[in-house]
Design a protein around this motif. Structure first.
Motif, PDB file in Angstrom:
ATOM      1  N   ILE A 272      60.553 -36.083  27.900  1.00  0.00           N
ATOM      2  CA  ILE A 272      60.762 -35.705  26.499  1.00  0.00           C
ATOM      3  C   ILE A 272      59.645 -36.280  25.635  1.00  0.00           C
ATOM      4  O   ILE A 272      59.370 -37.478  25.664  1.00  0.00           O
ATOM      5  CB  ILE A 272      62.133 -36.189  25.987  1.00  0.00           C
ATOM      6  N   ILE A 273      58.995 -35.384  24.911  1.00  0.00           N
ATOM      7  CA  ILE A 273      57.999 -35.800  23.924  1.00  0.00           C
ATOM      8  C   ILE A 273      58.700 -35.702  22.573  1.00  0.00           C
ATOM      9  O   ILE A 273      59.183 -34.634  22.206  1.00  0.00           O
ATOM     10  CB  ILE A 273      56.761 -34.881  23.982  1.00  0.00           C
ATOM     11  N   SER A 274      58.814 -36.812  21.870  1.00  0.00           N
ATOM     12  CA  SER A 274      59.528 -36.767  20.586  1.00  0.00           C
ATOM     13  C   SER A 274      58.807 -37.648  19.578  1.00  0.00           C
ATOM     14  O   SER A 274      58.127 -38.602  19.946  1.00  0.00           O
ATOM     15  CB  SER A 274      60.969 -37.225  20.774  1.00  0.00           C
ATOM     16  N   CYS A 275      58.982 -37.316  18.330  1.00  0.00           N
ATOM     17  CA  CYS A 275      58.239 -38.051  17.299  1.00  0.00           C
ATOM     18  C   CYS A 275      59.028 -39.276  16.835  1.00  0.00           C
ATOM     19  O   CYS A 275      60.234 -39.356  17.026  1.00  0.00           O
ATOM     20  CB  CYS A 275      57.898 -37.120  16.136  1.00  0.00           C
ATOM     21  N   PRO A 276      58.358 -40.218  16.191  1.00  0.00           N
ATOM     22  CA  PRO A 276      59.054 -41.442  15.776  1.00  0.00           C
ATOM     23  C   PRO A 276      59.942 -41.228  14.551  1.00  0.00           C
ATOM     24  O   PRO A 276      60.685 -42.132  14.176  1.00  0.00           O
ATOM     25  CB  PRO A 276      57.897 -42.397  15.452  1.00  0.00           C
ATOM     26  N   THR A 277      59.850 -40.079  13.945  1.00  0.00           N
ATOM     27  CA  THR A 277      60.591 -39.652  12.745  1.00  0.00           C
ATOM     28  C   THR A 277      60.055 -40.283  11.456  1.00  0.00           C
ATOM     29  O   THR A 277      59.504 -41.381  11.467  1.00  0.00           O
ATOM     30  CB  THR A 277      62.129 -39.912  12.808  1.00  0.00           C
ATOM     31  N   CYS A 278      60.252 -39.543  10.390  1.00  0.00           N
ATOM     32  CA  CYS A 278      59.921 -40.032   9.047  1.00  0.00           C
ATOM     33  C   CYS A 278      60.681 -39.151   8.060  1.00  0.00           C
ATOM     34  O   CYS A 278      61.501 -38.321   8.471  1.00  0.00           O
ATOM     35  CB  CYS A 278      58.409 -39.981   8.805  1.00  0.00           C
ATOM     36  N   PHE A 283      65.779 -32.665  11.092  1.00  0.00           N
ATOM     37  CA  PHE A 283      67.070 -32.930  11.752  1.00  0.00           C
ATOM     38  C   PHE A 283      67.013 -34.369  12.271  1.00  0.00           C
ATOM     39  O   PHE A 283      65.955 -35.014  12.200  1.00  0.00           O
ATOM     40  CB  PHE A 283      67.320 -31.931  12.888  1.00  0.00           C
ATOM     41  N   ASP A 284      68.133 -34.851  12.778  1.00  0.00           N
ATOM     42  CA  ASP A 284      68.185 -36.244  13.245  1.00  0.00           C
ATOM     43  C   ASP A 284      67.557 -36.339  14.649  1.00  0.00           C
ATOM     44  O   ASP A 284      68.219 -36.156  15.665  1.00  0.00           O
ATOM     45  CB  ASP A 284      69.643 -36.720  13.267  1.00  0.00           C
ATOM     46  N   VAL A 285      66.261 -36.607  14.669  1.00  0.00           N
ATOM     47  CA  VAL A 285      65.513 -36.593  15.937  1.00  0.00           C
ATOM     48  C   VAL A 285      66.016 -37.705  16.884  1.00  0.00           C
ATOM     49  O   VAL A 285      66.241 -37.469  18.074  1.00  0.00           O
ATOM     50  CB  VAL A 285      63.995 -36.781  15.672  1.00  0.00           C
ATOM     51  N   ILE A 286      66.189 -38.906  16.340  1.00  0.00           N
ATOM     52  CA  ILE A 286      66.549 -40.039  17.210  1.00  0.00           C
ATOM     53  C   ILE A 286      67.875 -39.786  17.922  1.00  0.00           C
ATOM     54  O   ILE A 286      67.996 -39.957  19.141  1.00  0.00           O
ATOM     55  CB  ILE A 286      66.586 -41.348  16.388  1.00  0.00           C
ATOM     56  N   LYS A 287      68.865 -39.340  17.146  1.00  0.00           N
ATOM     57  CA  LYS A 287      70.188 -39.087  17.747  1.00  0.00           C
ATOM     58  C   LYS A 287      70.097 -37.932  18.758  1.00  0.00           C
ATOM     59  O   LYS A 287      70.640 -38.012  19.871  1.00  0.00           O
ATOM     60  CB  LYS A 287      71.173 -38.727  16.625  1.00  0.00           C
ATOM     61  N   THR A 288      69.386 -36.890  18.400  1.00  0.00           N
ATOM     62  CA  THR A 288      69.258 -35.725  19.284  1.00  0.00           C
ATOM     63  C   THR A 288      68.598 -36.124  20.609  1.00  0.00           C
ATOM     64  O   THR A 288      69.074 -35.753  21.693  1.00  0.00           O
ATOM     65  CB  THR A 288      68.399 -34.625  18.601  1.00  0.00           C
ATOM     66  N   VAL A 289      67.522 -36.902  20.528  1.00  0.00           N
ATOM     67  CA  VAL A 289      66.802 -37.292  21.748  1.00  0.00           C
ATOM     68  C   VAL A 289      67.685 -38.171  22.626  1.00  0.00           C
ATOM     69  O   VAL A 289      67.736 -38.011  23.847  1.00  0.00           O
ATOM     70  CB  VAL A 289      65.475 -38.012  21.384  1.00  0.00           C
ATOM     71  N   SER A 290      68.425 -39.066  21.975  1.00  0.00           N
ATOM     72  CA  SER A 290      69.262 -39.949  22.782  1.00  0.00           C
ATOM     73  C   SER A 290      70.362 -39.150  23.504  1.00  0.00           C
ATOM     74  O   SER A 290      70.654 -39.392  24.676  1.00  0.00           O
ATOM     75  CB  SER A 290      69.781 -41.072  21.880  1.00  0.00           C
ATOM     76  N   ILE A 291      70.942 -38.142  22.840  1.00  0.00           N
ATOM     77  CA  ILE A 291      71.959 -37.305  23.507  1.00  0.00           C
ATOM     78  C   ILE A 291      71.312 -36.479  24.623  1.00  0.00           C
ATOM     79  O   ILE A 291      71.819 -36.386  25.735  1.00  0.00           O
ATOM     80  CB  ILE A 291      72.653 -36.355  22.490  1.00  0.00           C
ATOM     81  N   LEU A 292      70.132 -35.903  24.314  1.00  0.00           N
ATOM     82  CA  LEU A 292      69.474 -35.066  25.320  1.00  0.00           C
ATOM     83  C   LEU A 292      69.082 -35.875  26.558  1.00  0.00           C
ATOM     84  O   LEU A 292      69.217 -35.397  27.689  1.00  0.00           O
ATOM     85  CB  LEU A 292      68.237 -34.385  24.716  1.00  0.00           C
ATOM     86  N   GLU A 293      68.597 -37.106  26.339  1.00  0.00           N
ATOM     87  CA  GLU A 293      68.220 -37.941  27.496  1.00  0.00           C
ATOM     88  C   GLU A 293      69.403 -38.107  28.440  1.00  0.00           C
ATOM     89  O   GLU A 293      69.271 -38.006  29.654  1.00  0.00           O
ATOM     90  CB  GLU A 293      67.769 -39.334  27.002  1.00  0.00           C
ATOM     91  N   GLU A 294      70.558 -38.343  27.852  1.00  0.00           N
ATOM     92  CA  GLU A 294      71.750 -38.563  28.674  1.00  0.00           C
ATOM     93  C   GLU A 294      72.217 -37.266  29.331  1.00  0.00           C
ATOM     94  O   GLU A 294      72.488 -37.213  30.519  1.00  0.00           O
ATOM     95  CB  GLU A 294      72.837 -39.135  27.775  1.00  0.00           C
ATOM     96  N   ARG A 295      72.272 -36.196  28.532  1.00  0.00           N
ATOM     97  CA  ARG A 295      72.830 -34.944  29.046  1.00  0.00           C
ATOM     98  C   ARG A 295      71.881 -34.214  30.012  1.00  0.00           C
ATOM     99  O   ARG A 295      72.307 -33.307  30.727  1.00  0.00           O
ATOM    100  CB  ARG A 295      73.175 -34.013  27.870  1.00  0.00           C
TER     101      ARG A 295
END
Ligand code: SF4
Length: 371
Positions: A272-278, A283-295
């Protein structure tokens, strides 16, 4: 060898080592760099040990090491080796009987230093047991347990002492006409480990097992290992590795793969390539990435996914990934497939839809590979 026809700056020239086997896994030569971990259960507790081995294998471990401090452990090893989905390395210190028992129990490799197990007869017995049972051997030099004569000679653990220790153990195996060995020269200090490994890599063509020993807790240990192992792997050194963390062994496996993935030396699962957010994120990138990593952890096929908060970097990253999502305005964003804009998507459907797309693309890649 990691080559990229269009991007030569991604190339890593791997050191040419000879190839050995750890059970079904090839180590050295052109074999993929394998990832190992080690159980921390009581080896005598077969069910707990196998559960940990299975969890690590599921996370991608190619090889697992199991401590054999006593006879109860080598007795349990028989069932562990029989039931394990990956080859088992028996970790032995000093005791030649445990080494012979482990070889008889089905270990694929013995981690033992032949110079530390007593007289020539005992050494020969262990080597014969390894040979008779198709075991390879890993010589494991550690800065923290160097032989006294080397500490006397060099005054303190240093690269020269570690290399000399390794070469002394190698000589014993070669004098007994045993060549199926790999070797490690681990230290908790990255400078010491790197210098020892670099010297060793020049002094032998044996496959090299990399590790920064006692690297620390999950976060700090991963960073330290990434620096130490990353530097060596980048210069082409290393045929198999273990990240040593004071953490669940599964985390060691994950860290090992991430290091190899970052260097393009091995690919497994979803990157997963994801941005650090600002403040620009749509959308809520951090939450989305954490769910996607698990799922998406169940996917083993190498596949890349970009999850980027806005159009500043989203389209550019999506160009280089199999599946991408870039945040936009008004609660929706853009889905990219194989680098191209494909369709708009509402943020509230993001997770389920991306999982579906990644699973579909993974199945296609699998099919293409099998065709
Ligand atoms: Fe911010 Fe957009 Fe960069 Fe993400 S991609 S950090 S949201 S500017």
């Amino acid at each position: 060898m990691a080559t990229h026809p269009l991007r030569p700056w991604r190339h890593i020239d791997r050191r040419k080592s000879r190839k050995i086997r750890v059970g079904t896994v090839e180590v050295g030569g052109d074999a993929p760099i394998s990832v190992q971990s080690m159980t921390n259960t009581d080896t005598g507790d077969v069910a707990a040990t196998l559960a940990q081995i299975n969890a690590c294998a599921e996370a991608g471990a190619d090889i697992m090491r199991v401590s054999c401090p006593d006879e109860a452990a080598t007795r349990a090893l028989k069932e562990i080796c029989r039931e394990s989905p990956v080859p088992i390395v028996a970790d032995i210190h000093f005791h030649y009987r445990r080494a012979i028992e482990a070889a008889e129990a089905g270990a694929a490799c013995l981690r033992i230093n032949p110079g530390n197990i007593g007289n020539a007869t005992r050494v020969r017995e262990v080597i014969n047991a390894a040979r008779d049972h198709g075991c390879s051997i890993r010589i494991g030099v550690n800065a923290g347990s160097l032989e006294k004569h080397l500490l006397d000679k060099y005054g303190e653990p240093c690269p020269e002492a570690m290399i000399e220790s390794g070469l002394e153990h190698i000589r014993i195996l070669e004098d007994n006409d045993f060549h199926d060995f790999k070797i490690s020269v681990k230290a908790s200090d990255v400078f010491l480990a790197a210098a020892a490994y670099q010297g060793l890599a020049e002094a032998t063509d044996a496959p090299i097992h990399l590790g920064i020993t006692e690297a620390g807790g999950h976060f700090a240990g991963t960073v330290k290992s990434a620096i130490g192992l990353g530097n060596l792997l980048w210069s082409g050194i290393g045929d198999t590795l273990r990240v040593s963390l004071s953490a669940d062994p599964v985390e060691e496996v994950k860290a090992g793969f991430e290091i190899l993935k970052a260097l393009g030396l091995r690919h497994r699962g979803v990157s997963i390539i994801s941005c650090p957010t600002c403040a620009r994120q749509g959308f809520d990138v951090i939450k989305t990435v954490s769910i996607l990593e698990e799922r998406l952890a169940h996917i083993h096929t190498p596949i890349s996914l970009s999850i980027i908060g806005c159009v500043v970097n989203g389209p550019g990253e999506a160009l280089m990934t199999d599946v991408g999502f870039t945040g936009g305005g008004a609660g929706s964003g853009m889905v990219y497939i194989a680098g191209k804009q494909d369709h708009k998507l509402n943020n509230d459907q993001l997770v389920e839809h991306i999982i579906e797309l990644v699973e579909k693309r993974a199945a296609e890649i699998e099919k293409e590979a099998g065709a």
